[in-house]
Write a protein that holds these residues in place. Structure first.
Motif, PDB file in Angstrom:
ATOM      1  N   PHE A  30      49.177  45.083  47.347  1.00  0.00           N
ATOM      2  CA  PHE A  30      48.142  45.996  47.831  1.00  0.00           C
ATOM      3  C   PHE A  30      48.449  46.587  49.203  1.00  0.00           C
ATOM      4  O   PHE A  30      47.995  47.670  49.529  1.00  0.00           O
ATOM      5  N   ASN A  31      49.223  45.893  49.977  1.00  0.00           N
ATOM      6  CA  ASN A  31      49.571  46.419  51.302  1.00  0.00           C
ATOM      7  C   ASN A  31      50.839  47.268  51.282  1.00  0.00           C
ATOM      8  O   ASN A  31      51.255  47.756  52.324  1.00  0.00           O
ATOM      9  N   VAL A 111      53.521  35.029  44.154  1.00  0.00           N
ATOM     10  CA  VAL A 111      52.273  35.421  44.785  1.00  0.00           C
ATOM     11  C   VAL A 111      51.524  36.498  44.013  1.00  0.00           C
ATOM     12  O   VAL A 111      50.299  36.482  43.940  1.00  0.00           O
ATOM     13  N   ARG A 114      50.162  35.727  39.802  1.00  0.00           N
ATOM     14  CA  ARG A 114      48.885  35.028  39.694  1.00  0.00           C
ATOM     15  C   ARG A 114      47.722  35.996  39.757  1.00  0.00           C
ATOM     16  O   ARG A 114      46.820  35.994  38.940  1.00  0.00           O
ATOM     17  N   GLN A 115      47.750  36.861  40.771  1.00  0.00           N
ATOM     18  CA  GLN A 115      46.751  37.921  40.922  1.00  0.00           C
ATOM     19  C   GLN A 115      46.655  38.774  39.672  1.00  0.00           C
ATOM     20  O   GLN A 115      45.598  39.000  39.122  1.00  0.00           O
ATOM     21  N   LYS A 118      45.223  37.721  36.434  1.00  0.00           N
ATOM     22  CA  LYS A 118      43.783  37.643  36.417  1.00  0.00           C
ATOM     23  C   LYS A 118      43.113  39.007  36.430  1.00  0.00           C
ATOM     24  O   LYS A 118      42.120  39.215  35.751  1.00  0.00           O
ATOM     25  N   PHE A 119      43.671  39.936  37.188  1.00  0.00           N
ATOM     26  CA  PHE A 119      42.912  41.153  37.425  1.00  0.00           C
ATOM     27  C   PHE A 119      43.406  42.420  36.737  1.00  0.00           C
ATOM     28  O   PHE A 119      42.659  43.384  36.632  1.00  0.00           O
ATOM     29  N   LEU A 170      56.737  27.672  46.852  1.00  0.00           N
ATOM     30  CA  LEU A 170      55.891  28.404  47.794  1.00  0.00           C
ATOM     31  C   LEU A 170      56.013  27.825  49.197  1.00  0.00           C
ATOM     32  O   LEU A 170      56.134  28.548  50.181  1.00  0.00           O
ATOM     33  N   LEU A 174      57.142  29.933  52.414  1.00  0.00           N
ATOM     34  CA  LEU A 174      56.233  30.206  53.526  1.00  0.00           C
ATOM     35  C   LEU A 174      56.655  29.589  54.856  1.00  0.00           C
ATOM     36  O   LEU A 174      56.238  30.055  55.905  1.00  0.00           O
TER      37      LEU A 174
ATOM     38  N   PHE B  24      34.424  38.377  44.809  1.00  0.00           N
ATOM     39  CA  PHE B  24      35.863  38.157  44.966  1.00  0.00           C
ATOM     40  C   PHE B  24      36.446  37.432  43.752  1.00  0.00           C
ATOM     41  O   PHE B  24      37.539  37.736  43.296  1.00  0.00           O
ATOM     42  N   SER B  25      35.701  36.446  43.263  1.00  0.00           N
ATOM     43  CA  SER B  25      36.236  35.676  42.143  1.00  0.00           C
ATOM     44  C   SER B  25      36.311  36.551  40.886  1.00  0.00           C
ATOM     45  O   SER B  25      37.187  36.379  40.056  1.00  0.00           O
ATOM     46  N   GLY B  28      38.736  40.001  42.560  1.00  0.00           N
ATOM     47  CA  GLY B  28      39.821  39.878  43.531  1.00  0.00           C
ATOM     48  C   GLY B  28      39.467  40.582  44.824  1.00  0.00           C
ATOM     49  O   GLY B  28      38.683  41.534  44.832  1.00  0.00           O
ATOM     50  N   PHE B  30      41.056  42.657  46.921  1.00  0.00           N
ATOM     51  CA  PHE B  30      41.356  44.069  47.136  1.00  0.00           C
ATOM     52  C   PHE B  30      40.561  44.989  46.221  1.00  0.00           C
ATOM     53  O   PHE B  30      40.313  46.138  46.560  1.00  0.00           O
ATOM     54  N   GLU B 107      38.171  29.707  41.988  1.00  0.00           N
ATOM     55  CA  GLU B 107      38.968  30.895  41.665  1.00  0.00           C
ATOM     56  C   GLU B 107      39.402  31.637  42.916  1.00  0.00           C
ATOM     57  O   GLU B 107      40.540  32.064  43.043  1.00  0.00           O
ATOM     58  N   VAL B 111      43.315  31.881  43.916  1.00  0.00           N
ATOM     59  CA  VAL B 111      44.052  33.126  43.770  1.00  0.00           C
ATOM     60  C   VAL B 111      44.224  33.871  45.089  1.00  0.00           C
ATOM     61  O   VAL B 111      45.256  34.474  45.333  1.00  0.00           O
ATOM     62  N   GLU B 112      43.233  33.826  45.941  1.00  0.00           N
ATOM     63  CA  GLU B 112      43.301  34.629  47.157  1.00  0.00           C
ATOM     64  C   GLU B 112      43.933  33.898  48.335  1.00  0.00           C
ATOM     65  O   GLU B 112      44.561  34.510  49.191  1.00  0.00           O
ATOM     66  N   ARG B 114      46.427  31.979  48.486  1.00  0.00           N
ATOM     67  CA  ARG B 114      47.874  32.111  48.427  1.00  0.00           C
ATOM     68  C   ARG B 114      48.326  33.438  49.042  1.00  0.00           C
ATOM     69  O   ARG B 114      49.209  33.492  49.878  1.00  0.00           O
ATOM     70  N   GLN B 115      47.688  34.507  48.619  1.00  0.00           N
ATOM     71  CA  GLN B 115      47.932  35.838  49.170  1.00  0.00           C
ATOM     72  C   GLN B 115      47.746  35.849  50.677  1.00  0.00           C
ATOM     73  O   GLN B 115      48.590  36.296  51.429  1.00  0.00           O
ATOM     74  N   LYS B 118      50.001  34.257  53.127  1.00  0.00           N
ATOM     75  CA  LYS B 118      51.255  34.951  53.330  1.00  0.00           C
ATOM     76  C   LYS B 118      51.086  36.247  54.113  1.00  0.00           C
ATOM     77  O   LYS B 118      51.908  36.582  54.949  1.00  0.00           O
ATOM     78  N   PHE B 119      50.003  36.980  53.852  1.00  0.00           N
ATOM     79  CA  PHE B 119      49.952  38.330  54.382  1.00  0.00           C
ATOM     80  C   PHE B 119      48.978  38.584  55.521  1.00  0.00           C
ATOM     81  O   PHE B 119      49.086  39.592  56.196  1.00  0.00           O
ATOM     82  N   PHE B 128      42.606  23.974  54.549  1.00  0.00           N
ATOM     83  CA  PHE B 128      43.474  23.721  53.401  1.00  0.00           C
ATOM     84  C   PHE B 128      44.496  22.638  53.743  1.00  0.00           C
ATOM     85  O   PHE B 128      44.765  21.740  52.944  1.00  0.00           O
TER      86      PHE B 128
END
Lengths: 207, 207
Positions: A30-31, A111, A114-115, A118-119, A170, A174, B24-25, B28, B30, B107, B111-112, B114-115, B118-119, B128
């Motif tokens: 997305f970025n 990364v 997984r997203q 689901k989406f 992962l 990371l 979000f669940s 997602g 974004f 969820e 899923v989020e 992890r993203q 990283k970003f 966590f």
DNA sequence: TCTGAGTGAATGGAGATTCATTCACAAGGG
DNA sequence: CCCTTGTGAATGAATCTCCATTCACTCAGA
């Protein structure tokens, strides 16, 4: 169907895919801007749309094609393994090995897959399922050979194994200064899976 | 610092967080619009910005606060466990149990997180790490008690355990008609971890 | 009357996608 | 052999949509 490309053989299409891996792994789907990928591939923005329907299609094509290569590679490696235990070890080593050779690719698969699973409506990660299936096959073979517990639940175990592998990857990705070399992690994971956490003969069988 | 909210106690802030988990669940991070979250929380768009700096901050606050509750809950449950083996079992059961009680939350975390790890620049998922630390503590305790292999690599094992758990949760979340109840999966995973894949006495110790 | 929580329409910026145009090359005709 | 014309790959500036964020305004309670 990702439109079959114009141009000779499709080396341009390939340049775009490689650039996408680089950019997606660095900034996430997305970025990442399509124009950035175009720049990295040394191609005009519009050219990307000659080879892919849209940004989503670019990601999905990337998943399927690259994952396809990974699957083929692992299959090839496993083929030379003697029994199931050895094959399982090869599988794990291959996965961790991929980290070093193509860390960018693994980052995207890890990364973003997984997203997306689901989406993104109506996307089934076919090649990813094949990858999981390889684990099942090894486990089933191990049961037949009598080296693995016959009461092992294959479908749960394969997910657990993949999950462990995935999380360890992962962690490696990371951390800027990784604590262990992937091969060390692979060896440790093998042992953990085969022998378990307990001291030999403890909790389990006897009581 | 998520601005301390106006209003009494912050029940409105809480409504927003709960709505964010829901949206979000479902779609997602974004793909979720701030206005959707506002609607779900029955609040004006602008109100969200009274309690959170921006959309990112909303997600991060959600992570830390909800994960904090999860950590506290697991700690409470584990406290009553006798030895390390029992604590490990409780930990795993708690995780799978959370799936049923708060699947939306899991969820998002799954899923989020992890993203985001990283970003999102300069975000460290403190809570966590605490969650992971609980696993390490249990493993170390098990070694001291003499029930777990003394040569076990704690930092690799905890990641492997978390990864297995995480992947099994994901599988449960993504499949519309789950094959197994979470408690069945938990039991199977426990056994897998403790005993390993091999038939008792096979490959391992003796050989 | 004053304060500030709450509102939601308006704004501004970003970025995916489009499409009119260019350009390299190939084929055909003189 | 050179020139004309046709084809379609490639380009990238312009467009068009979307949405996070802002802020002028409302109004309930003190």
């Amino acid at each position: 169907m990702a439109r079959r490309g114009p141009n000779n053989g499709g080396e341009k299409r390939d340049r775009i895919l490689r650039a996408a891996v680089k950019i997606f792994s660095r900034k996430g789907f997305f970025n990442s801007k399509v124009s950035e990928i175009a720049r990295a591939a040394e191609v005009a923005d519009g050219t990307i749309y000659l080879y892919f329907r849209n940004k989503d299609d670019l990601l999905i094509s990337l998943f399927e094609e690259k994952m396809g290569e990974v699957v083929a590679d692992v299959r090839r490696r496993i083929a030379v393994g003697g029994n199931a235990l050895e094959k399982l070890r090869i599988f794990i080593e291959s996965h961790m090995d991929l980290l070093e050779r193509e860390s960018g690719l693994v980052e995207v698969l890890q990364v973003e897959l997984r997203q997306s699973t689901k989406f993104l409506k109506d996307y089934t990660p076919v090649k990813f399922f094949e990858y999981l299936e390889i684990i099942s096959d090894i486990l089933e073979e191990g049961k037949r050979e009598g080296v693995l517990r016959p009461d092992l639940n294959t479908s749960i175990a394969r997910r657990a194994i993949f999950g462990a592998l995935d999380e360890l990857s992962l962690t490696y990705i990371l951390s800027r200064k990784p604590k262990y070399h992937p091969s060390v992690t692979a060896a440790e994971l093998c042992r953990l899976l085969l022998e378990g956490l307990c001291v030999p003969g403890a909790s389990a069988g006897k009581g």
